[in-house]
Design a protein around this motif. Sequence first.
Motif, PDB file in Angstrom:
ATOM      1  N   ARG A  21       0.836  -1.214   0.000  1.00  0.00           N
ATOM      2  CA  ARG A  21       0.000   0.000   0.000  1.00  0.00           C
ATOM      3  C   ARG A  21       0.865   1.257   0.000  1.00  0.00           C
ATOM      4  NH1 ARG A  21      -5.522  -0.591   3.489  1.00  0.00           N
ATOM      5  NH2 ARG A  21      -5.786   1.422   2.488  1.00  0.00           N
ATOM      6  N   LEU A  22       1.977   1.214   0.737  1.00  0.00           N
ATOM      7  CA  LEU A  22       2.857   2.393   0.794  1.00  0.00           C
ATOM      8  C   LEU A  22       3.446   2.688  -0.585  1.00  0.00           C
ATOM      9  CD1 LEU A  22       4.830   1.828   4.138  1.00  0.00           C
ATOM     10  CD2 LEU A  22       2.949   3.426   3.723  1.00  0.00           C
ATOM     11  N   LEU A  23       3.895   1.627  -1.263  1.00  0.00           N
ATOM     12  CA  LEU A  23       4.520   1.831  -2.586  1.00  0.00           C
ATOM     13  C   LEU A  23       3.490   2.290  -3.615  1.00  0.00           C
ATOM     14  CD1 LEU A  23       7.057  -1.146  -2.717  1.00  0.00           C
ATOM     15  CD2 LEU A  23       7.565   1.287  -2.391  1.00  0.00           C
ATOM     16  N   SER A  24       2.245   1.823  -3.487  1.00  0.00           N
ATOM     17  CA  SER A  24       1.200   2.282  -4.419  1.00  0.00           C
ATOM     18  C   SER A  24       0.934   3.763  -4.217  1.00  0.00           C
ATOM     19  CB  SER A  24      -0.109   1.520  -4.206  1.00  0.00           C
ATOM     20  OG  SER A  24       0.111   0.162  -4.319  1.00  0.00           O
ATOM     21  N   GLN A  25       1.083   4.213  -2.976  1.00  0.00           N
ATOM     22  CA  GLN A  25       0.812   5.625  -2.668  1.00  0.00           C
ATOM     23  C   GLN A  25       1.964   6.529  -3.078  1.00  0.00           C
ATOM     24  OE1 GLN A  25      -1.830   7.174  -1.594  1.00  0.00           O
ATOM     25  NE2 GLN A  25      -0.769   9.158  -1.445  1.00  0.00           N
ATOM     26  N   ASP A  26       3.213   6.071  -2.815  1.00  0.00           N
ATOM     27  CA  ASP A  26       4.378   6.927  -3.038  1.00  0.00           C
ATOM     28  C   ASP A  26       5.515   6.105  -3.680  1.00  0.00           C
ATOM     29  OD1 ASP A  26       6.566   8.568  -2.943  1.00  0.00           O
ATOM     30  OD2 ASP A  26       6.396   9.083  -0.816  1.00  0.00           O
ATOM     31  N   ALA A  27       5.637   6.212  -4.972  1.00  0.00           N
ATOM     32  CA  ALA A  27       6.616   5.410  -5.714  1.00  0.00           C
ATOM     33  C   ALA A  27       8.053   5.866  -5.428  1.00  0.00           C
ATOM     34  CB  ALA A  27       6.318   5.488  -7.199  1.00  0.00           C
ATOM     35  N   GLN A  28       8.218   7.074  -4.874  1.00  0.00           N
ATOM     36  CA  GLN A  28       9.551   7.625  -4.592  1.00  0.00           C
ATOM     37  C   GLN A  28      10.141   7.147  -3.269  1.00  0.00           C
ATOM     38  OE1 GLN A  28      11.199   9.655  -6.771  1.00  0.00           O
ATOM     39  NE2 GLN A  28       9.489   8.953  -8.028  1.00  0.00           N
ATOM     40  N   LEU A  29       9.292   6.479  -2.514  1.00  0.00           N
ATOM     41  CA  LEU A  29       9.649   6.055  -1.154  1.00  0.00           C
ATOM     42  C   LEU A  29      10.936   5.225  -1.086  1.00  0.00           C
ATOM     43  CD1 LEU A  29       7.619   6.384   1.191  1.00  0.00           C
ATOM     44  CD2 LEU A  29       7.120   3.973   0.911  1.00  0.00           C
ATOM     45  N   ALA A  44       9.754 -11.409  -0.373  1.00  0.00           N
ATOM     46  CA  ALA A  44       8.817 -10.284  -0.222  1.00  0.00           C
ATOM     47  C   ALA A  44       9.260  -9.111  -1.101  1.00  0.00           C
ATOM     48  CB  ALA A  44       8.757  -9.846   1.244  1.00  0.00           C
ATOM     49  N   ARG A  45      10.585  -8.859  -1.118  1.00  0.00           N
ATOM     50  CA  ARG A  45      11.120  -7.756  -1.932  1.00  0.00           C
ATOM     51  C   ARG A  45      10.799  -7.987  -3.413  1.00  0.00           C
ATOM     52  NH1 ARG A  45      15.812  -4.919  -4.091  1.00  0.00           N
ATOM     53  NH2 ARG A  45      16.646  -6.815  -4.975  1.00  0.00           N
ATOM     54  N   GLN A  46      11.011  -9.247  -3.851  1.00  0.00           N
ATOM     55  CA  GLN A  46      10.734  -9.568  -5.258  1.00  0.00           C
ATOM     56  C   GLN A  46       9.251  -9.382  -5.566  1.00  0.00           C
ATOM     57  OE1 GLN A  46      12.880  -9.843  -7.540  1.00  0.00           O
ATOM     58  NE2 GLN A  46      14.635  -9.922  -6.163  1.00  0.00           N
ATOM     59  N   ALA A  47       8.394  -9.805  -4.641  1.00  0.00           N
ATOM     60  CA  ALA A  47       6.941  -9.662  -4.858  1.00  0.00           C
ATOM     61  C   ALA A  47       6.576  -8.179  -4.982  1.00  0.00           C
ATOM     62  CB  ALA A  47       6.182 -10.298  -3.701  1.00  0.00           C
ATOM     63  N   LEU A  48       7.192  -7.351  -4.150  1.00  0.00           N
ATOM     64  CA  LEU A  48       6.905  -5.906  -4.204  1.00  0.00           C
ATOM     65  C   LEU A  48       7.399  -5.304  -5.525  1.00  0.00           C
ATOM     66  CD1 LEU A  48       7.887  -4.914  -0.541  1.00  0.00           C
ATOM     67  CD2 LEU A  48       5.579  -4.904  -1.495  1.00  0.00           C
ATOM     68  N   VAL A  50       7.603  -6.773  -8.361  1.00  0.00           N
ATOM     69  CA  VAL A  50       6.756  -7.177  -9.496  1.00  0.00           C
ATOM     70  C   VAL A  50       5.707  -6.095  -9.744  1.00  0.00           C
ATOM     71  CG1 VAL A  50       5.003  -8.846 -10.255  1.00  0.00           C
ATOM     72  CG2 VAL A  50       7.143  -9.647  -9.233  1.00  0.00           C
ATOM     73  N   SER A  51       5.046  -5.629  -8.662  1.00  0.00           N
ATOM     74  CA  SER A  51       4.008  -4.604  -8.864  1.00  0.00           C
ATOM     75  C   SER A  51       4.588  -3.184  -8.907  1.00  0.00           C
ATOM     76  CB  SER A  51       2.923  -4.720  -7.802  1.00  0.00           C
ATOM     77  OG  SER A  51       3.461  -5.110  -6.576  1.00  0.00           O
ATOM     78  N   HIS A  52       5.825  -3.002  -8.393  1.00  0.00           N
ATOM     79  CA  HIS A  52       6.428  -1.651  -8.402  1.00  0.00           C
ATOM     80  C   HIS A  52       7.888  -1.780  -8.859  1.00  0.00           C
ATOM     81  CE1 HIS A  52       2.934  -0.514  -6.000  1.00  0.00           C
ATOM     82  NE2 HIS A  52       3.177  -1.584  -5.296  1.00  0.00           N
ATOM     83  N   PRO A  53       8.111  -2.017 -10.158  1.00  0.00           N
ATOM     84  CA  PRO A  53       9.471  -2.329 -10.650  1.00  0.00           C
ATOM     85  C   PRO A  53      10.509  -1.249 -10.368  1.00  0.00           C
ATOM     86  CG  PRO A  53       7.805  -2.549 -12.396  1.00  0.00           C
ATOM     87  CD  PRO A  53       7.114  -1.985 -11.224  1.00  0.00           C
TER      88      PRO A  53
END
Length: 323
Positions: A21-29, A44-48, A50-53
């Motif tokens: 949810r955090l990455l969907s909100q702020d891609a610069q994070l 978990a990092r790889q899964a994240l 995938v949706s936020h390359p």
Amino acid sequence: MKKVVLVTGANSGIGLALCERLLSQDAQLQLCLACRNMQRAEAARQALLVSHPQAQVTLLHLDVGNMRSVLRAAEEFKQKYNRLDYLYLNAGIMPNPRVDHKAFYKGLFSSNVVHMFATGEGLLTQEDKVTPNGLQEVFATNLFGHFLLVRELEPLLCQMDHNSLVIWTSSSNARRSAFSLDDIQHQKGREPYSSSKYASDLLSLALNRHYNNRGLYSSVICPGLVMTYLTYGILPSFFWTLIMPIMWLIRIFTNTFTLSPYNGADALFWLFMQKPESLDPMAKYHSLTSGLGNNYTQPHKVRTDSQILSLIFFMPILGDFRY
Ligand SMILES: NC(=O)C1=CN([C@@H]2O[C@H](COP(=O)(O)OP(=O)(O)OC[C@H]3O[C@@H](n4cnc5c(N)ncnc54)[C@H](OP(=O)(O)O)[C@@H]3O)[C@@H](O)[C@H]2O)C=CC1
Ligand SMILES: CC(C)CCC[C@@H](C)[C@H]1CC[C@H]2C3=CC[C@H]4[C@H](C)C(=O)CC[C@]4(C)[C@H]3CC[C@]12C
């Protein structure tokens, strides 16, 4: 300026859902996953990714129940980053849980039934053990390791030019009667989980008293009842699957049955969207889900008194623990 966020227990359940949810909100994070199991952390990092390359996701090895690991991790983090905006203290355990079936059936036919399902009050006991540091494991993991992490990261959290927010994942199972200042580690009782979560409510409030004037704010949340490894450890998964229709039914009567990690992470995510200084220092923020599946976050005052708040911060074990 890119915000820096550290999440403990980020490799599964509520922590991982929060990261999504955090990455969907702020891609610069700049997101740091602090985990004890590096294989699961990498998954978990790889899964994240995938949706936020494009996301900046790093890993930090941290066993929050081991004080040496906490000190090492804090050092490593301070070398890598020069600021920390949000510190999510989310890792938690409930080892060897036992359900009191008699209490459950008694509660089922009482006026207390909704409260029983919402909090699990009186239904659960756990078997704790002593860690190599000589601490009770539940206390060390759910509370003390996190407290030490806050103290060690103080230079990054207390900065002149911006405020920071520390966020504790507590529980509606946090009960004042399970906690005692005379037995802060809950060595004598059988509800270490409930005790450690109430202690985290208190510590969060106490941190506000001590640090707000230095730009550090603290909040505590309750995710509701969420289906994760933690809950699957209480009853076998086939049993949960069997009673799932009943759980969905109960959701009509209680908004605390958030059920999915995404819903459970609502209050954690909501806090990320707020200005730390605008939050109520005495509140606990609850993730809630309506019968129709809508998420929202609501504050409730933590029940406590001023004396216990002053005392907990100065408990000898919190001040001068030797590892
Ligand atoms: N599920 C629920 O209904 C509720 C959960 N909570 C709280 O939510 C938080 C997250 O739990 P949840 O997502 O449900 O369960 P999970 O078991 O899915 O997540 C717990 C996380 O904590 C990590 N963790 C456990 N011990 C340590 C340790 N010593 N050092 C570092 N990390 C550790 C786990 O890592 P690893 O993979 O290495 O085990 C895992 O990532 C907990 O604090 C829990 O008490 C509160 C109320 C209700
Ligand atoms: C037929 C049975 C024996 C069914 C038993 C159901 C119970 C095992 C569960 C009913 C309510 C559940 C809980 C409520 C609150 C959770 C709390 C917020 C938390 O932090 C951890 C888990 C809960 C205590 C959870 C645990 C299972 C129940 C008691």
